[in-house]
Design an enzyme around this catalytic site. Structure first.
Site, PDB file in Angstrom:
ATOM      1  N   HIS A  89     106.004  41.467  62.985  1.00 38.87           N
ATOM      2  CA  HIS A  89     105.681  40.114  62.492  1.00 38.87           C
ATOM      3  C   HIS A  89     106.916  39.436  61.926  1.00 38.87           C
ATOM      4  CE1 HIS A  89     103.325  37.636  59.306  1.00 38.87           C
ATOM      5  NE2 HIS A  89     103.186  37.036  60.468  1.00 38.87           N
ATOM      6  N   GLU A 131     106.965  38.929  66.965  1.00 40.21           N
ATOM      7  CA  GLU A 131     106.375  37.608  66.767  1.00 40.21           C
ATOM      8  C   GLU A 131     107.341  36.798  65.918  1.00 40.21           C
ATOM      9  OE1 GLU A 131     103.813  34.709  64.296  1.00 40.21           O
ATOM     10  OE2 GLU A 131     105.258  36.225  63.674  1.00 40.21           O
ATOM     11  N   ASP A 153     107.959  32.440  64.299  1.00 34.40           N
ATOM     12  CA  ASP A 153     107.413  31.089  64.124  1.00 34.40           C
ATOM     13  C   ASP A 153     108.474  30.079  64.546  1.00 34.40           C
ATOM     14  OD1 ASP A 153     105.019  32.055  62.650  1.00 34.40           O
ATOM     15  OD2 ASP A 153     106.543  32.678  61.210  1.00 34.40           O
ATOM     16  N   HIS A 200     109.087  29.677  59.210  1.00 27.93           N
ATOM     17  CA  HIS A 200     107.647  29.709  58.991  1.00 27.93           C
ATOM     18  C   HIS A 200     107.154  28.455  58.277  1.00 27.93           C
ATOM     19  CE1 HIS A 200     103.896  30.695  56.866  1.00 27.93           C
ATOM     20  NE2 HIS A 200     103.636  31.462  57.912  1.00 27.93           N
ATOM     21  N   GLU A 231     105.100  31.970  68.179  1.00 32.08           N
ATOM     22  CA  GLU A 231     104.057  31.166  67.540  1.00 32.08           C
ATOM     23  C   GLU A 231     104.577  29.738  67.378  1.00 32.08           C
ATOM     24  OE1 GLU A 231     102.412  32.235  63.645  1.00 32.08           O
ATOM     25  OE2 GLU A 231     101.523  30.232  63.571  1.00 32.08           O
TER      26      GLU A 231
HETATM   27  O1  G3P Z   1     101.090  34.879  64.725  1.00 33.43           O
HETATM   28  C1  G3P Z   1     100.380  35.597  63.800  1.00 33.43           C
HETATM   29  C2  G3P Z   1     100.740  35.248  62.375  1.00 33.43           C
HETATM   30  O2  G3P Z   1     102.130  35.097  62.299  1.00 33.43           O
HETATM   31  C3  G3P Z   1     100.081  33.990  61.913  1.00 33.43           C
HETATM   32  O3  G3P Z   1     100.263  33.732  60.557  1.00 33.43           O
HETATM   33  O4  G3P Z   1     101.319  32.479  58.722  1.00 33.43           O
HETATM   34  O5  G3P Z   1     102.280  34.658  59.434  1.00 33.43           O
HETATM   35  O6  G3P Z   1     102.526  32.647  60.867  1.00 33.43           O
HETATM   36  P1  G3P Z   1     101.659  33.375  59.868  1.00 33.43           P
HETATM   37 MG    MG Z   2     103.508  33.519  62.622  1.00 28.88          MG
END
Ligand code: G3P
Ligand code: MG
Length: 246
Positions: free
Chosen positions: A13, A40, A42, A55, A115
């Protein structure tokens, strides 16, 4: 029966963003050092339309800048320090562009879940530009990036701009109509908050021909519960706790 799912089951993440500053290349390197082969991150747009990793809408939590990130050009954003907030050892770590991350992932054979995290008001534009850039950056790649978003408008724009790139609808709740929405957006998967997933919800997802991924699983008991359901993907911060080979 859904087609074969080409991505590794364990996904770091924010590029393993607890042990290193989230959404930086340093975080990806930490994830890779723990054996992770999928990440993953952002992605949003600079004022001049460059996709980059961050993020929050604002800069202050994870950089030495202040204010809305989308007000700054990429040339300005690329000079901020996105590492010192986490620890002195990461001082000077820059915000990476999507292009930098694509080179790192492609060079190492790593999979990427992008994302699409638009600054509010730029949902359609962010979906379109991120998908267009991703299609170019990964044009010769054996495995395309998975584009996910909480924002249907971003996924709809991505579908129009680069229909061949796989998409996933992110769910923080089972909003009315979530499954028809995922289908309308041509999604290959849903990525749900892990607490939403039980056997009934999973059966609905599978019956619709979609894959089920979950975020953000850091608790071994939850990981075991979900593994018994044969979940397709786990997004985790705990790269030092979960071996990606399992
Ligand atoms: O993509 C899954 C997760 O990253 C979504 O929540 O707030 O960590 O971007 P967040
Ligand atoms: Mg995310």
């Amino acid at each position: 029966m859904a087609p074969a799912w080409p991505y590794p089951r364990w996904i770091a993440h924010r590029g393993a963003g607890k042990l290193a500053p989230e959404n930086t290349l340093a975080a990806f390197r930490v994830g890779a050092s723990h054996g992770y082969r999928a990440f993953e991150c952002d992605v949003k747009l600079s004022a001049d339309g460059v996709p980059f990793l961050l993020h929050d809408e604002t800069l202050q939590r994870t950089t030495n800048g202040h204010g809305m990130a989308a007000r700054f050009s990429w040339s300005e954003l690329s000079r901020f320090d996105a590492g010192s907030w986490h620890g002195r050892g990461f001082a000077g770590e820059p915000l990476p562009s999507l292009e930098t991350i694509s080179r790192y992932c492609l060079g190492n054979g790593f999979a990427l879940n992008i994302e699409i995290k638009p600054t509010p008001g730029s949902e359609e534009q962010t979906g379109r530009i991120v998908a267009e850039r991703a299609a170019v950056l990964w044009r010769n790649a054996p495995q395309p990036p998975l584009l996910s978003s909480f924002q249907p408008a971003s996924l709809a724009a991505a579908m129009l701009a680069a229909p061949a790139l796989p998409r996933a609808l992110l769910l923080d709740a089972l909003h009315p109509g979530w499954l028809p929405l995922a289908r309308t957006l041509g999604c290959a998967a849903v990525v749900a908050a892990y607490s939403l997933i039980d056997i009934d919800v999973l059966t609905q997802i599978r019956d619709a021909g979609l894959r089920a991924l979950v975020y953000t699983v850091n608790d071994p008991a939850e990981a075991e519960r979900l593994a018994l359901l044969a979940i397709d993907g786990f997004i985790t911060d705990a790269v030092d706790r979960f071996s990606p080979g399992t």
